[in-house]
Write an enzyme that holds these catalytic residues in place. Structure first.
Site, PDB file in Angstrom:
ATOM      1  N   SER A  21     -26.250  -3.919  -9.829  1.00 51.68           N
ATOM      2  CA  SER A  21     -25.003  -3.199  -9.577  1.00 51.68           C
ATOM      3  C   SER A  21     -25.205  -1.721  -9.902  1.00 51.68           C
ATOM      4  CB  SER A  21     -23.872  -3.822 -10.407  1.00 51.68           C
ATOM      5  OG  SER A  21     -22.622  -3.335  -9.973  1.00 51.68           O
ATOM      6  N   ASN A  22     -24.150  -0.979 -10.069  1.00 55.06           N
ATOM      7  CA  ASN A  22     -24.261   0.450 -10.391  1.00 55.06           C
ATOM      8  C   ASN A  22     -23.076   0.869 -11.254  1.00 55.06           C
ATOM      9  OD1 ASN A  22     -22.019   1.390  -8.588  1.00 55.06           O
ATOM     10  ND2 ASN A  22     -23.338   0.429  -7.062  1.00 55.06           N
ATOM     11  N   ARG A  23     -23.034   2.156 -11.606  1.00 54.45           N
ATOM     12  CA  ARG A  23     -22.069   2.625 -12.621  1.00 54.45           C
ATOM     13  C   ARG A  23     -20.721   3.045 -12.052  1.00 54.45           C
ATOM     14  NH1 ARG A  23     -25.727   6.916 -15.478  1.00 54.45           N
ATOM     15  NH2 ARG A  23     -23.670   7.746 -15.947  1.00 54.45           N
ATOM     16  N   ALA A  88     -19.107   2.136  -4.001  1.00 56.96           N
ATOM     17  CA  ALA A  88     -20.550   2.330  -4.186  1.00 56.96           C
ATOM     18  C   ALA A  88     -21.217   0.980  -3.916  1.00 56.96           C
ATOM     19  CB  ALA A  88     -20.826   2.814  -5.601  1.00 56.96           C
TER      20      ALA A  88
END
Ligand code: CTP
Length: 215
Positions: A21-23, A88
């Protein structure tokens, strides 16, 4: 007007307990949803996992993976007037998801990754689309050049670009907004709530111009 907005990250599973995943916090997408609702519009908010309460009065669709997000977007895009793809979305997912937890190995492991479906690009390719298509670009370098490239490659009407280091997880951001006809607008550092209401006005204005030009 009906706004379709994607927000937050996606999670691409590796095994039952792990994911890529991402922030992304989802704050920008949720702020745009709130601003569109405040201006009296309808909102379909398609969100990955975030720590934010869904706006009241939005049609809220909770998703986890990029495939789920893609399916939800394609289901609702053609009944929307303005599609704002703020999420995102992970660019890669595991080629194979292990059905059982992967055990630790002393030698290290490799996970084969394959590209996810590019939701923005797939909407841009719809030659008969009636909705205004807005993409986001988070870049760490060559902000303007990369954003122009993205606008063309994904065939959007607008790209909202920001520096990936200053925007993610923060309550503030500064934006560079690029239009299909080459026009450009800058909004200097401000709270996401303010940026969101400016963006909603800009999107409505562009949608209006697009209709009058009939393009
Ligand atoms: N996006 C999408 N589907 C994907 C990846 C991205 O719809 N699988 C959308 C995002 O919501 C955003 C825009 O595309 O509106 C830009 O995403 P980004 O990841 O920055 O673009 P990429 O094409 O992946 O380019 P790069 O990562 O090389 O900068």
């Amino acid at each position: 007007m009906t706004f379709l907005i994607t927000a937050g990250p996606t999670r691409e599973p590796i095994d039952p307990v792990r994911y890529i995943s991402n922030r992304s916090s989802g704050k920008m997408g949720y702020a745009i949803a709130e601003a569109a609702l405040d201006a009296g519009h309808e909102v379909i908010l398609i969100s990955g996992p975030v720590n934010l309460a869904p706006p009241r009065n939005a049609k809220f669709i909770s998703v986890s993976t990029s495939d789920e997000m893609s399916d939800a977007v394609h289901q609702h895009a053609n009944s929307s007037d303005i599609c704002v793809l703020c999420a995102a979305v992970a660019d890669y997912k595991a080629a194979k998801v292990s059905p059982v937890k992967i055990k630790k190995s002393a030698n290290g492991i490799s996970i084969q990754l394959v590209p996810t479906r590019d939701i923005l690009q797939s909407l841009g390719r719809q030659s008969t689309r009636k909705f205004l298509l807005v993409g986001f670009a988070a870049e760490t370098d060559y902000l303007e050049a990369n954003a122009v490239k993205k606008l063309r490659a994904k065939n959007c009407d607008i790209i909202v670009a920001n520096d990936a280091r200053s925007g993610m997880e923060s309550d503030e951001n500064e934006l560079l907004i690029l239009f299909r006809d080459g026009e450009m607008k800058k909004i200097s550092r401000a709270p996401k709530k303010f940026l969101a209401s400016e963006l909603v006005k800009i999107f409505l204005n562009s949608r209006e111009n697009r209709l009058t030009k009939n393009v």
